[in-house]
Design an enzyme around this catalytic site. Structure first.
Site, short mmCIF file in Angstrom:
data_model
loop_
_atom_site.label_atom_id
_atom_site.label_comp_id
_atom_site.label_asym_id
_atom_site.label_seq_id
_atom_site.Cartn_x
_atom_site.Cartn_y
_atom_site.Cartn_z
N GLY A 68 -6.47 -13.03 -0.93
CA GLY A 68 -5.65 -13.64 0.12
C GLY A 68 -4.87 -14.87 -0.35
O GLY A 68 -4.74 -15.85 0.38
N ARG B 38 -9.37 5.51 12.14
CA ARG B 38 -8.47 4.37 11.92
C ARG B 38 -8.31 3.55 13.20
O ARG B 38 -8.44 2.32 13.21
CB ARG B 38 -7.11 4.87 11.43
CG ARG B 38 -6.11 3.75 11.09
CD ARG B 38 -4.78 4.33 10.68
NE ARG B 38 -4.92 5.29 9.61
CZ ARG B 38 -5.03 4.99 8.30
NH1 ARG B 38 -5.05 3.71 7.95
NH2 ARG B 38 -5.17 5.92 7.39
N ASP C 144 4.35 1.07 12.67
CA ASP C 144 3.34 2.15 12.67
C ASP C 144 3.72 3.21 11.65
O ASP C 144 4.81 3.79 11.71
CB ASP C 144 3.27 2.76 14.07
CG ASP C 144 2.12 3.76 14.20
OD1 ASP C 144 1.44 4.03 13.20
OD2 ASP C 144 1.92 4.27 15.32
N ILE D 85 -3.59 0.83 6.32
CA ILE D 85 -2.33 1.12 7.01
C ILE D 85 -2.59 0.98 8.50
O ILE D 85 -3.52 1.58 9.05
CB ILE D 85 -1.85 2.55 6.69
CG1 ILE D 85 -1.63 2.72 5.18
CG2 ILE D 85 -0.59 2.86 7.46
CD1 ILE D 85 -0.57 1.82 4.61
N HIS E 2 5.33 -7.26 0.32
CA HIS E 2 5.16 -6.13 -0.60
C HIS E 2 5.72 -6.52 -1.97
O HIS E 2 6.80 -7.10 -2.05
CB HIS E 2 5.89 -4.89 -0.07
CG HIS E 2 5.74 -3.70 -0.96
ND1 HIS E 2 4.60 -2.94 -1.00
CD2 HIS E 2 6.59 -3.15 -1.87
CE1 HIS E 2 4.74 -1.97 -1.88
NE2 HIS E 2 5.94 -2.07 -2.43
#
Length: 541
Positions: free
Chosen positions: A12, A62, A138, A89, A105
């Site tokens: 992190g 999930r 999503d 995800i 990213h």
């Protein structure tokens, strides 16, 4: 105040960096991880940031897991979610129950999405990678399965390019992208959100940032530079240094100037710095001009009907200090000027071209660096409108000081008005003092310097130094009947009184002191003319 819920599966480091930097005043409210052994937990606790662990149970779907994550966050007040290496995800079960969610990213999306971005970059043999901060959307279907094309496909908030070097491996890229890319881009995006400047239209898939547009001072500055030269050393021999160039610069400059005497030693850091200062000074004048620079300050400057005369008068201001200096000319160097230049030790000559005879003369000095900055017509083409100075941790950027007041723009504030000759000298002094380090005082007679007081913490001391230089070091010159320029207002009359003792008869200064009336009164008492420009010309670097 913006509060952040951070989700991480490992160290992190981006979240901790944001916690330490508090961009826009944002604070890390909680760190949640799906791994009870994640190093981010201990690091967050050391900072006093609460932590939560929500590991995925065996057989748990999930969406079931995400509902437990949402439940674990219910006791915290947060406005923004930031993912940092969160190896899950996310679906609508999380995203529809929480505020805006951002992720960073490690590539310039849409290229190289997914978990192996650095490997993809190396396999593609590209020369530039980077990072992308994007809105998380999503990326799952109704059954919770990942839709690969939707991963990392949310609208882009900001990006940061990072170079790929020969010999890099994945570890090299990972660290460079983190420190040079993610540590810049992620806090920037958080700051925009905290300042209310980030507008996300999820339905349209668009992000707009207030103020993040083009202009002289954009919200972001992205630029690259190519190494133009390896320097012998920096300001001192124990410091390594290099020169980087801007290929878009159209203005005459020393970076692109070829060195015409190839046998001479190469240019150093100080040589380039001084040569740039000298060149920028002679660009101020339409008439033939010459300047001799030491430590970026003018030892002397003059304009004349011929270049040789201009150099002679510039050198005569302070030939002692000019020893080992940098010479700049705003005309093609002729033989007469070249012969004067080699008569004493100089480090560098900068000019828009040289006659064959002048070049042959200059080459008689083995280590005199001769720089050709091209056609003198480019002197009038000012393409660089800003100047920069690097700081530890940042960079200052400002408009270039291109002020050039005319006679009609000067305000006469004394009983005595300058003569026509004094007006010419005052304007010359003003254009020259712009290139003297503050606090600066400059004496001039006609269009040549007589004495220069540079870089003093006391303005009256600068006057005394200019006075001393005029009396002791100027050859064939005197402060008697000369004019004086000051780069900022006089806080007290003492400097004017000292100038009067030296024989100064006219003064140009910005004005604006609370003691202007006292300063003007002192000038009147000494029968001096004084004009205000209304603007100062500090130079601090």
């Amino acid at each position: 105040m913006t509060r952040i819920a951070g989700l991480a599966s490992n160290r992190g480091r981006n979240l901790l960096h944001i916690a330490d930097r508090t961009p826009g005043g944002a604070q890390l409210e909680v760190v949640l991880t799906n791994d009870p052994d994640a190093p981010a937990l201990e690091a967050a606790e050391k900072r006093g940031v609460p932590t939560e662990v929500v590991a995925r149970d065996e057989g748990e779907t999930r969406r079931e897991h995400e509902r437990r994550v949402v439940a674990a966050l219910e006791d915290y007040d947060f406005d923004l979610v930031c993912l940092d290496g969160y190896m899950r995800i996310l679906s609508d079960a999380f995203l529809e129950e929480t505020p805006l969610t951002l992720n960073v990213h490690p590539s310039l999306l849409p290229s190289f999405p997914g978990t192996d971005a650095h490997r993809q970059v190396l396999d593609a043999d590209v020369k530039t990678t980077g990072c992308t901060v994007h809105v998380v959307t999503d990326a799952t279907d109704e059954d919770g399965a990942v839709v690969e094309d939707e991963v990392d496909a949310g609208p882009v908030v900001t990006q940061e390019p990072v170079p790929v070097y020969e010999g890099d491996d994945e570890d090299d890229l990972k660290e460079r992208v983190l420190y040079e890319g993610e540590f810049k881009a992620y806090p920037r995006a958080v700051r925009w959100f905290a300042e209310g400047r980030l507008d996300v239209d999820t339905e349209a898939g668009e992000v707009r940032v207030e103020g993040d547009g083009d202009g002289q001072f954009p919200a972001r500055r992205l630029e690259t530079a190519d190494r133009a030269a390896d320097l012998r050393y920096g300001e001192n021999p124990h410091q390594d240094a290099a020169l980087y160039g801007d290929a878009t610069c159209e203005e005459a400059n020393v970076v692109d100037a070829p060195q015409l005497n190839e046998g001479a030693k190469g240019m150093g850091y100080n040589n380039y710095n001084d040569a740039d200062a000298a060149l920028n000074l002679v660009k101020e004048f339409d008439r033939p001009a010459a300047a001799v620079i030491k430590h970026t300050n003018p030892a002397g400057c003059a304009t004349a009907d011929s270049l040789a005369d201009a150099y002679d008068r510039a050198l005569a201001t302070d030939a002692k200090s000019a020893f080992g200096g940098i010479v700049a000319l705003n005309r093609e160097c002729d033989e007469a000027t070249a012969e004067q230049i080699i008569d004493s030790f100089k480090e560098v000559v900068v000019a828009p071209g040289y006659t064959d005879d002048a070049l042959a003369t200059l080459r008689e000095k083995d280590n005199l660096r001769v720089l050709d900055v091209g056609d003198e017509e480019t002197f009038a083409d000012i393409s660089e409108t800003t100047t920069e100075k690097d700081l530890v941790g940042g960079r200052l950027v400002q408009e270039r000081d291109l002020q050039a007041p005319t006679r009609d723009e000067l305000e006469v504030v004394t009983e005595r008005e300058p003569t026509d000759d004094q007006y010419e000298s005052l304007l010359f002094a003003w254009q020259t003092i712009k290139h003297v380090k503050s606090n600066a005082i400059l004496f001039a007679d006609g269009t040549e310097t007589v004495g220069v007081g540079a870089g003093q913490v006391s303005r009256v001391d600068a006057v005394e130094i200019a006075k001393m230089k005029a009396e002791k070091d100027a050859e064939g010159k005197s402060a008697e009947g000369a004019v004086m320029a000051s780069d900022a207002f006089f806080p007290f009359p003492d400097a004017v009184e000292a100038a009067a003792e030296a024989g100064i008869e006219a003064v140009i200064q910005p004005g604006g002191s609370v003691n202007d009336d006292d300063v003007i009164e002192a000038a009147d008492e000494h029968d001096m003319a004084m004009v205000f420009t209304g603007s100062r010309c500090f130079r601090h670097d």
